[in-house]
Motif scaffolding. Structure first.
Motif, PDB file in Angstrom:
ATOM      1  N   GLY A   7       0.812  -1.224   0.000  1.00  0.00           N
ATOM      2  CA  GLY A   7       0.000   0.000   0.000  1.00  0.00           C
ATOM      3  C   GLY A   7       0.839   1.266   0.000  1.00  0.00           C
ATOM      4  N   PHE A  11      -2.017   6.902   0.900  1.00  0.00           N
ATOM      5  CA  PHE A  11      -1.760   8.091   1.718  1.00  0.00           C
ATOM      6  C   PHE A  11      -0.703   7.812   2.811  1.00  0.00           C
ATOM      7  CE2 PHE A  11      -3.680  10.344   5.578  1.00  0.00           C
ATOM      8  CZ  PHE A  11      -2.906  11.477   5.418  1.00  0.00           C
ATOM      9  N   ILE A  12      -1.000   6.893   3.715  1.00  0.00           N
ATOM     10  CA  ILE A  12      -0.068   6.647   4.823  1.00  0.00           C
ATOM     11  C   ILE A  12       1.136   5.836   4.331  1.00  0.00           C
ATOM     12  CG2 ILE A  12       0.205   5.674   7.139  1.00  0.00           C
ATOM     13  CD1 ILE A  12      -2.835   5.946   7.504  1.00  0.00           C
ATOM     14  N   LEU A  30       4.931  -2.456  -2.624  1.00  0.00           N
ATOM     15  CA  LEU A  30       4.002  -3.373  -3.304  1.00  0.00           C
ATOM     16  C   LEU A  30       2.616  -2.742  -3.278  1.00  0.00           C
ATOM     17  CD1 LEU A  30       3.616  -7.181  -2.440  1.00  0.00           C
ATOM     18  CD2 LEU A  30       1.699  -5.729  -3.067  1.00  0.00           C
ATOM     19  N   THR A  34      -4.923   0.803  -6.957  1.00  0.00           N
ATOM     20  CA  THR A  34      -6.378   0.967  -7.050  1.00  0.00           C
ATOM     21  C   THR A  34      -6.692   2.449  -7.254  1.00  0.00           C
ATOM     22  OG1 THR A  34      -6.762   1.424  -4.717  1.00  0.00           O
ATOM     23  CG2 THR A  34      -6.649  -0.915  -5.365  1.00  0.00           C
ATOM     24  N   ALA A  36      -7.391   4.535  -5.200  1.00  0.00           N
ATOM     25  CA  ALA A  36      -6.891   5.368  -4.098  1.00  0.00           C
ATOM     26  C   ALA A  36      -5.387   5.611  -4.177  1.00  0.00           C
ATOM     27  CB  ALA A  36      -7.218   4.696  -2.762  1.00  0.00           C
ATOM     28  N   ALA A  56       1.330  -5.191  -7.712  1.00  0.00           N
ATOM     29  CA  ALA A  56       0.789  -6.530  -7.421  1.00  0.00           C
ATOM     30  C   ALA A  56      -0.395  -6.379  -6.479  1.00  0.00           C
ATOM     31  CB  ALA A  56       1.852  -7.410  -6.783  1.00  0.00           C
ATOM     32  N   ASP A  57      -1.262  -7.387  -6.538  1.00  0.00           N
ATOM     33  CA  ASP A  57      -2.474  -7.390  -5.718  1.00  0.00           C
ATOM     34  C   ASP A  57      -2.272  -8.388  -4.588  1.00  0.00           C
ATOM     35  OD1 ASP A  57      -5.192  -7.877  -4.791  1.00  0.00           O
ATOM     36  OD2 ASP A  57      -5.842  -6.885  -6.649  1.00  0.00           O
ATOM     37  N   ALA A  80      -1.598  -2.032   2.781  1.00  0.00           N
ATOM     38  CA  ALA A  80      -2.558  -2.112   1.666  1.00  0.00           C
ATOM     39  C   ALA A  80      -3.927  -2.472   2.205  1.00  0.00           C
ATOM     40  CB  ALA A  80      -2.104  -3.165   0.658  1.00  0.00           C
ATOM     41  N   ALA A  81      -4.918  -1.701   1.833  1.00  0.00           N
ATOM     42  CA  ALA A  81      -6.277  -1.967   2.295  1.00  0.00           C
ATOM     43  C   ALA A  81      -7.249  -1.113   1.496  1.00  0.00           C
ATOM     44  CB  ALA A  81      -6.414  -1.618   3.786  1.00  0.00           C
ATOM     45  N   GLU A  82      -8.491  -1.533   1.494  1.00  0.00           N
ATOM     46  CA  GLU A  82      -9.583  -0.621   1.160  1.00  0.00           C
ATOM     47  C   GLU A  82      -9.856   0.158   2.435  1.00  0.00           C
ATOM     48  OE1 GLU A  82     -11.067   0.052  -1.633  1.00  0.00           O
ATOM     49  OE2 GLU A  82     -10.134  -1.494  -2.869  1.00  0.00           O
ATOM     50  N   THR A  98      -9.968  -7.703  -0.004  1.00  0.00           N
ATOM     51  CA  THR A  98      -8.616  -7.154   0.174  1.00  0.00           C
ATOM     52  C   THR A  98      -8.186  -7.201   1.635  1.00  0.00           C
ATOM     53  OG1 THR A  98      -8.469  -5.770  -1.794  1.00  0.00           O
ATOM     54  CG2 THR A  98      -7.321  -4.962   0.149  1.00  0.00           C
ATOM     55  N   ILE A 128      -0.648  -2.840  10.086  1.00  0.00           N
ATOM     56  CA  ILE A 128      -1.118  -1.483  10.412  1.00  0.00           C
ATOM     57  C   ILE A 128      -2.646  -1.485  10.395  1.00  0.00           C
ATOM     58  CG2 ILE A 128      -1.273   0.886   9.535  1.00  0.00           C
ATOM     59  CD1 ILE A 128       1.952  -1.135   9.222  1.00  0.00           C
ATOM     60  N   LYS A 159     -11.149  -4.813   9.017  1.00  0.00           N
ATOM     61  CA  LYS A 159      -9.841  -4.561   9.636  1.00  0.00           C
ATOM     62  C   LYS A 159      -9.711  -5.385  10.928  1.00  0.00           C
ATOM     63  CE  LYS A 159      -6.967  -2.136   8.588  1.00  0.00           C
ATOM     64  NZ  LYS A 159      -5.790  -2.283   7.684  1.00  0.00           N
ATOM     65  N   SER A 183      -5.277   6.361  15.120  1.00  0.00           N
ATOM     66  CA  SER A 183      -6.449   7.214  14.959  1.00  0.00           C
ATOM     67  C   SER A 183      -6.447   7.838  13.562  1.00  0.00           C
ATOM     68  CB  SER A 183      -6.438   8.284  16.046  1.00  0.00           C
ATOM     69  OG  SER A 183      -5.240   9.027  15.971  1.00  0.00           O
ATOM     70  N   LYS A 194     -11.579  12.071   1.483  1.00  0.00           N
ATOM     71  CA  LYS A 194     -11.632  12.023   2.946  1.00  0.00           C
ATOM     72  C   LYS A 194     -11.928  13.424   3.488  1.00  0.00           C
ATOM     73  CE  LYS A 194     -10.434   7.590   3.061  1.00  0.00           C
ATOM     74  NZ  LYS A 194      -9.228   6.919   3.466  1.00  0.00           N
TER      75      LYS A 194
HETATM   76  P1  NAD Z   1      -5.273   4.507   1.141  1.00  0.00           P
HETATM   77  O1  NAD Z   1      -6.639   4.088   0.705  1.00  0.00           O
HETATM   78  O2  NAD Z   1      -4.839   5.908   0.920  1.00  0.00           O
HETATM   79  O3  NAD Z   1      -4.188   3.570   0.433  1.00  0.00           O
HETATM   80  C1  NAD Z   1      -4.341   2.188   0.324  1.00  0.00           C
HETATM   81  C2  NAD Z   1      -3.335   1.677  -0.690  1.00  0.00           C
HETATM   82  O4  NAD Z   1      -3.489   0.238  -0.743  1.00  0.00           O
HETATM   83  C3  NAD Z   1      -3.572   2.203  -2.102  1.00  0.00           C
HETATM   84  O5  NAD Z   1      -2.348   2.648  -2.666  1.00  0.00           O
HETATM   85  C4  NAD Z   1      -4.127   1.009  -2.856  1.00  0.00           C
HETATM   86  O6  NAD Z   1      -3.768   0.982  -4.234  1.00  0.00           O
HETATM   87  C5  NAD Z   1      -3.505  -0.145  -2.101  1.00  0.00           C
HETATM   88  N1  NAD Z   1      -4.323  -1.368  -2.229  1.00  0.00           N
HETATM   89  C6  NAD Z   1      -5.665  -1.468  -2.035  1.00  0.00           C
HETATM   90  N2  NAD Z   1      -6.058  -2.725  -2.284  1.00  0.00           N
HETATM   91  C7  NAD Z   1      -4.945  -3.431  -2.621  1.00  0.00           C
HETATM   92  C8  NAD Z   1      -4.709  -4.780  -2.968  1.00  0.00           C
HETATM   93  N3  NAD Z   1      -5.723  -5.673  -3.050  1.00  0.00           N
HETATM   94  N4  NAD Z   1      -3.443  -5.179  -3.221  1.00  0.00           N
HETATM   95  C9  NAD Z   1      -2.422  -4.280  -3.147  1.00  0.00           C
HETATM   96  N5  NAD Z   1      -2.581  -2.980  -2.863  1.00  0.00           N
HETATM   97  C10 NAD Z   1      -3.837  -2.565  -2.593  1.00  0.00           C
HETATM   98  O7  NAD Z   1      -5.194   4.092   2.674  1.00  0.00           O
HETATM   99  P2  NAD Z   1      -4.430   4.836   3.875  1.00  0.00           P
HETATM  100  O8  NAD Z   1      -5.298   5.897   4.395  1.00  0.00           O
HETATM  101  O9  NAD Z   1      -3.050   5.154   3.445  1.00  0.00           O
HETATM  102  O10 NAD Z   1      -4.401   3.664   4.953  1.00  0.00           O
HETATM  103  C11 NAD Z   1      -3.306   2.759   5.012  1.00  0.00           C
HETATM  104  C12 NAD Z   1      -3.567   1.749   6.111  1.00  0.00           C
HETATM  105  O11 NAD Z   1      -3.747   2.417   7.341  1.00  0.00           O
HETATM  106  C13 NAD Z   1      -4.828   0.919   5.873  1.00  0.00           C
HETATM  107  O12 NAD Z   1      -4.585  -0.393   6.280  1.00  0.00           O
HETATM  108  C14 NAD Z   1      -5.855   1.570   6.775  1.00  0.00           C
HETATM  109  O13 NAD Z   1      -6.821   0.623   7.204  1.00  0.00           O
HETATM  110  C15 NAD Z   1      -4.994   2.046   7.922  1.00  0.00           C
HETATM  111  N6  NAD Z   1      -5.525   3.212   8.642  1.00  0.00           N
HETATM  112  C16 NAD Z   1      -5.775   4.395   7.995  1.00  0.00           C
HETATM  113  C17 NAD Z   1      -6.231   5.492   8.716  1.00  0.00           C
HETATM  114  C18 NAD Z   1      -6.458   6.831   8.070  1.00  0.00           C
HETATM  115  O14 NAD Z   1      -6.822   7.787   8.770  1.00  0.00           O
HETATM  116  N7  NAD Z   1      -6.232   6.999   6.769  1.00  0.00           N
HETATM  117  C19 NAD Z   1      -6.479   5.377  10.079  1.00  0.00           C
HETATM  118  C20 NAD Z   1      -6.254   4.147  10.694  1.00  0.00           C
HETATM  119  C21 NAD Z   1      -5.757   3.088   9.976  1.00  0.00           C
END
Ligand code: NAD
Length: 345
Positions: A7, A11-12, A30, A34, A36, A56-57, A80-82, A98, A128, A159, A183, A194
């Motif tokens: 992922g 963002f993170i 990796l 998607t 995002a 890769a997925d 990596a997550a939705e 995912t 994470i 999650k 958080s 967001k």
């Molecule tokens: P994001 O949606 O900005 O990024 C997710 C990334 O994962 C994307 O680049 C996407 O292409 C990739 N991805 C999605 N499905 C995939 C798959 N099947 N295979 C490979 N890559 C895939 O998410 P984020 O905000 O950066 O969050 C990152 C992690 O932190 C997540 O696990 C989320 O649950 C966790 N988190 C986020 C927050 C927040 O405030 N943003 C808070 C708590 C926890």
């Protein structure tokens, strides 16, 4: 270390990639790319000799096995997550596939690689996760690492399931893991669906700024670069099989948060009248959790970590970043679903 970061175009994840390279680690990013994802998030390190990208997925087990065998990482950081609650209400299937099946695949690929490498003690699988797995708080109290799980949206339930899988792989197979539950993050490169980027971009376009319900929902806001620092610290210094809550020590109601952003914009991008005049209350999200708050005692006392910025400082940096990087967000506004009201149930 050589760190496999999943992922890392999100963002993170991209903040972690950038920080890890600056800190002298090698990174394999990796990401399935998607809707995002944005590779511009890692443009500053893309040419670095210690950076590699693998599209890769995590649902593709064969691809994961190939990537572990090719790159032979010392650690995995799994981001990596939705991640968007509103999208999980409209289409929970992708979140199950995912966040649960994908995490299962990654655990199995990591276990195979780690076992064949002779089960090195120093290997780490860092998962994470989110504070949303703990459910919703009333006016008082905080989530600790021992708070019972009580997820209430398809996103947080998926999650929570992934957290359980990671703990089970540690207990059953001895895979060396660490977990973190953080958080709400905010900061540069935050995808424009967001809350905080929606507020900034709607304000700049002179559109109404939507606040769900009465705006009383409280979140603990964590600046993404502080979070990236904390994650790399937990990876290297966190106790084996332990989880750490990571918060910003910055609780604000959504209404307070939006009003703060509007007053920063009034200063940095003045116009006739205040941006706060654009605030509009809209129908609430179904099952909208009232309050999240993190008890940061464990990470502070055991690892000496505290957030470095207040929410006012972090928001000012964030607003400046969006004002200075219009090309980045303008391209993303064209993506599917961005700018629409999602997740009304
Ligand atoms: P994001 O949606 O900005 O990024 C997710 C990334 O994962 C994307 O680049 C996407 O292409 C990739 N991805 C999605 N499905 C995939 C798959 N099947 N295979 C490979 N890559 C895939 O998410 P984020 O905000 O950066 O969050 C990152 C992690 O932190 C997540 O696990 C989320 O649950 C966790 N988190 C986020 C927050 C927040 O405030 N943003 C808070 C708590 C926890």
């Amino acid at each position: 270390m050589k760190i496999l970061i999943t992922g890392g175009a999100g963002f993170i994840g991209s903040a972690v990639v950038r920080r890890a390279i600056v800190d002298g680690h090698a990174v394999v990013n990796l990401d399935a790319l998607t809707y995002a994802a944005c590779l511009d998030n890692v443009a500053s390190v893309a040419d670095h000799p210690d950076y590699a990208f693998e599209q890769a997925d995590i649902r593709d087990r064969a691809a994961l096995d190939r990537i572990f065998a090719t790159h032979r990482p010392d650690a995995v950081m799994h981001l990596a997550a939705e991640s968007h609650v509103d999208r999980s209400i409209d289409g929970p299937g992708d979140f199950i596939e995912t966040n649960i099946t994908g995490t299962f695949n990654l655990l199995e690929a990591a276990r195979k690689y780690w076992t064949e490498a002779g089960r090195p003690e120093a290997f780490r699988f860092h998962h994470i996760s989110t504070d949303e797995v703990f459910g919703s708080l009333g006016a008082t109290g905080q989530f600790t690492e021992t708070t019972s799980y009580d997820p209430r949206s398809p996103y947080s339930a998926s999650k929570a399931a992934s957290d359980h899988l990671v703990r089970a792989w540690a207990e059953t197979y001895g895979l060396p893991v660490v977990l973190t539950n953080c958080s709400n993050n905010y900061g540069p490169f935050h995808f424009p669906e967001k809350l905080i980027p929606v507020v900034i971009l709607n304000a700049l376009h002179g559109r109404s700024i939507p606040i769900y319900g009465d705006g009383s929902n409280v979140r603990d806001w964590l600046y993404v670069e502080d979070h990236a620092d904390a994650l790399l610290l937990v990876l290297q210094k966190g106790a084996l099989n332990r989880s750490y809550n990571i918060g910003g020590e910055n609780e604000r109601s959504n209404l307070e948060l939006v009003q703060t952003i509007c007053s920063i914009l009034d200063r940095l991008a003045p116009k006739d009248g205040s941006y706060a005049d654009l605030i509009t209350f809209v129908t609430d999200r179904p099952g909208h959790d009232a309050r999240y708050a993190i008890d940061p005692t464990r990470i502070r006392d055991e690892l000496g970590w505290r957030p470095s910025v207040t929410v006012e400082e972090g928001l000012e940096r964030t607003v400046r970043w969006y004002l200075d990087n219009r090309g980045w967000w303008q391209a993303l506004l064209e993506r599917d679903g961005v700018g629409q009201r999602l997740g009304q149930g």
